[in-house]
Design an enzyme around this catalytic site. Sequence first.
Site, PDB file in Angstrom:
ATOM      1  N   TYR A   1       0.958  -1.733   0.030  1.00 10.99           N
ATOM      2  CA  TYR A   1      -0.040   0.165   0.146  1.00 10.99           C
ATOM      3  C   TYR A   1       0.769   1.116   0.203  1.00 10.99           C
ATOM      4  O   TYR A   1       0.903   1.598  -0.853  1.00 10.99           O
ATOM      5  CB  TYR A   1      -0.939   0.206   1.765  1.00 10.99           C
TER       6      TYR A   1
ATOM      7  N   SER B   1      -6.338   0.701  -4.313  1.00 13.00           N
ATOM      8  CA  SER B   1      -6.671   2.365  -4.241  1.00 13.00           C
ATOM      9  C   SER B   1      -5.145   3.095  -4.350  1.00 13.00           C
ATOM     10  O   SER B   1      -4.691   3.099  -5.014  1.00 13.00           O
ATOM     11  CB  SER B   1      -6.723   2.710  -2.519  1.00 13.00           C
TER      12      SER B   1
ATOM     13  N   ASP C   1     -17.715   3.029  -8.274  1.00 14.82           N
ATOM     14  CA  ASP C   1     -16.158   3.939  -7.464  1.00 14.82           C
ATOM     15  C   ASP C   1     -16.295   5.291  -7.717  1.00 14.82           C
ATOM     16  O   ASP C   1     -15.926   5.172  -8.969  1.00 14.82           O
ATOM     17  CB  ASP C   1     -15.112   3.086  -7.609  1.00 14.82           C
TER      18      ASP C   1
ATOM     19  N   HIS D   1     -15.832   0.928  -4.604  1.00 13.19           N
ATOM     20  CA  HIS D   1     -14.047   0.797  -4.059  1.00 13.19           C
ATOM     21  C   HIS D   1     -14.391  -0.220  -3.048  1.00 13.19           C
ATOM     22  O   HIS D   1     -12.414  -0.270  -2.887  1.00 13.19           O
ATOM     23  CB  HIS D   1     -13.608   2.310  -3.168  1.00 13.19           C
TER      24      HIS D   1
END
Length: 721
Positions: free
Chosen positions: A493, A573, A656, A691
Site C-alpha cells: 500500500y 486504491s 466507485d 471502492h
Amino acid sequence: MRFLWWVTLIVVSFCWDDCVEKSWAKESALKYPDARREDQVDTFHGVDVPDPYRWMEEDVRTSEEVAEWVAAENEITRKYLEAIPERAGIEERLTKLWNFERYSVPTQTAGKFFYLKNDGLQNQAVLYVADTADGAGRVLIDPNSWSEDGTVSLGFMAESDDAQYLAYGRKDAGSDWSTIYVMDIASGEQLPDKLEWVRWGGVQWNAEGTGFYYTRYPEPETDEQHQALAIKPAIHFHKLGEKQEEDELIYSRPDEPTWSFDLRRSDDNQFLVLMISRSTDPQNQVFFKRVDESVDAPFRPLIEDFENQFWFLGNVDEQLYFLTDFEAPTKRVVSLDVASLTGDQSVRKRMTEIVPADEATLEGVVLFKDQLVAMYLKDVISKVKAFELDGKFLHDVGLPGIGSANGFSGRQSDTETFFSFTSYVAPASIFRLDLESGKSTLIRQPEVEFDRSLFESRQAFYTSKDGTRVPIIISHRKGLERNSENPTLLYGYGGFDISLSPYFSVAYATWMEMGGVVAVPNLRGGGEYGEAWHQAGKKLNKQNVFDDFIAAAEWLIDEKYTSTPKLAIMGGSNGGLLVGASLTQRPDLFGACLPAVGVLDMLRYQNFTAGHFWRDEYGTVDDEEEFRALLAYSPYHNVKPGTVYPPTMILTADTDDRVVPMHSFKFGAALQAAQAGPAPILMRIETRAGHGAGTPTTKKIEETADCWAFLWKNLRMSGGE
C-alpha cells in the site's frame, strides 16, 4: 478431506508445464475492443502531455460509448477466466473457507450491546442488539433484506445515549454516498426521518436523544453524483421528526470548500469539539464551544493551522486530552486546560504532556474514567498499554500472540471495553478487557476450516534502494523450501499514514493452501513508524514507496522464495497506484500484476469526487516541481508502446466514487495498445460495486476466484499438497 479439492486442480493442470510454451502465444493473442484515441493534449508548465483516452472519463451510466467498451472488455475477461479449468475448484474452496461466523467488536450503550455478525456466506453482516456482550441477541437490522443481490449495505451507526434510537447510514452499490435513517431500538420501528447526500463524518447525538449533528454535502447535479467533486460540506443539526430542509446549520466554510469537518460531543455534555481537515493528512485544526451556548455562538479556536495532528480524546472537567504529533513524530498524549486560556496565549505552550512519545508508534488512545488505553505499533506488531490520567504507567494489556489488536472503544464511564486480535494465520477473536483488573477474557473465537498449525508467519527486514531498512512479513506453509519456485503474492500500500498490520484473510489463506507465499512489506508513506515514515513517502518523496516495493520483490528473489516468473504483485486504491507505477517502471521484474481500484492518472485525479482530499499526499499539477514528479511516475502517462508487459488484470467497479473508474479505464486501454508481448492485459469491471466497502460476500468470492485463477494460469502453478 481438507485438501481433496486439490485433486481436481492437479489433474486438470497436469500437462500445463509441458504444453504452456507451445500454447502461450495462441492463448494470449486476445483481440481487445477498439478504444478510440483522440488528439487531446494538455500543457502543464510548458510541457505538452497527450491524453488520448480523455473520453473514458465520462460516467459509464451516462455514456453509451464508455458503457459499450466496458461491456466488451468484461466479455473478453469472462471468457478468459472461465476457460481456466482450475477456477471452479478455487471458487469452491473459497466458498467453503469463507463460510464461518464472523463477529465485530461489540460496543455498549446504556446496558445494551451492539455488534455485527455474518453467519458465513451472508452478503452483508447483520446488526444485533443484546443484553450481554457474548449473548445471542436479536436482529436489529438485516441489510440482506434490502436488495436481492446484496449490494445495499449498512454504513455508519450511532445510538442515542439512552439507547432508545439508532441513526444509521444506508449505502447503495458500494457508493460513498449514504442516506441516514432512524429506528426505535426497542420496537424496531422505522421513524420517518430520512437525510440524504451524506458522505463522511458520521452522527453525533445530543444528550437528550432528540436529535443529532451530521455533515451533508450539496445535492449534485443530475447524473453527476458519482463523478462530481465532493466539496462544500456543512454541519447541520437534525431534530427527530422534522424534514431535512428544516435542519439547522451549525457550521460551514464556504470560503474553504474543500475542507472537511468532524464534530464530537464530550461524554460529560460540556463541549462540542470541532476538528477540521483540509486533506487526508492527519494534521488538523481544532475549535470548541460549550454545549449550552446558543447555536449562533461561534466556535472558539484552539489550533488554527494544519501543522500537527490534534485528535480529541475526551475531557475531565476543563481538561481536554489530545493525541498529537506535535514535537512527537511517533505521537503522544497531551492535555489542555481550556478554562485558563486567554486570547494572547500560545495553545501549544500551554499543553501538558501526559504520555510521552515512545519508540513505538502510538496509533490510538481511548480515554476512560480513570485511565488511558493506548494502542502502539512496534515493528508492525500491536502492543497495548494502560496509563493513569496523569500518565503514570499501569500495565501492559495482555495479547494472545503476535498480531494486530483493534477496538478498545467506549464511553468514559465504561468499566470494560472490547477488542479483536488477529494475524495472517489466525482469524479475529473477540476479547473483553476489564478496565479495573486489567484482565482480558476470550468471549468469541471463530471456527474456520483452516488448520493454522500448518502455516507460519515471520518478520524480516530488507534494504531499499537508498539504504532504508524496511520490514516485511512473509506467510506460508511450514517447511517451505526456498527453491525460487514458490508462487508468491507481494501485496503493498504505502501511503496516507495507513499501517498494514497483520490480519486474517480468507483470500490469503486459500492462496497459502494453494502452495503460495504471501509477502507484505511496510513501505514508506504508511504510518508504521510515525509521521516521519509517512512524510518519506508522500509528494516529492513518493518514488521512495515504489523503490521500497521493487526492493521487496528483488529481496524475495534474492532470498530464493520465488523468481520473476512466479512473482505476482497486488494492491488496491493507493496500492493500485503502487502496482501501476511498479509495473510501468519494472515490467521485467514481475510474473503477473493485479492493480485494483487504483489512482492511475496522477495529473487529473484531483478533478473527481474525493480526489481533492489527496493533494497533500500526492501534490498537484499546479506546482511545477510537483507536476514533474507526478508525470515521472503516473502509471497512465508512463505506458510505453512496444514494451513487453507481464500478464495484468486491472480491477475496478462502475460505482466507485472514491477512485473513479476512469483511472483504470484509461490505464487499461493504454496498456492494451502498448503491449508488445504475448501476455494478456485484462479489465475486470465489477457492476453495482464501489471502492470496496459494502461489497457483498458473493462478489468478494467471485473476484478472489478470478484473481487466483488468473495467477494460477500465468504463474504456471501446479497445486498445493
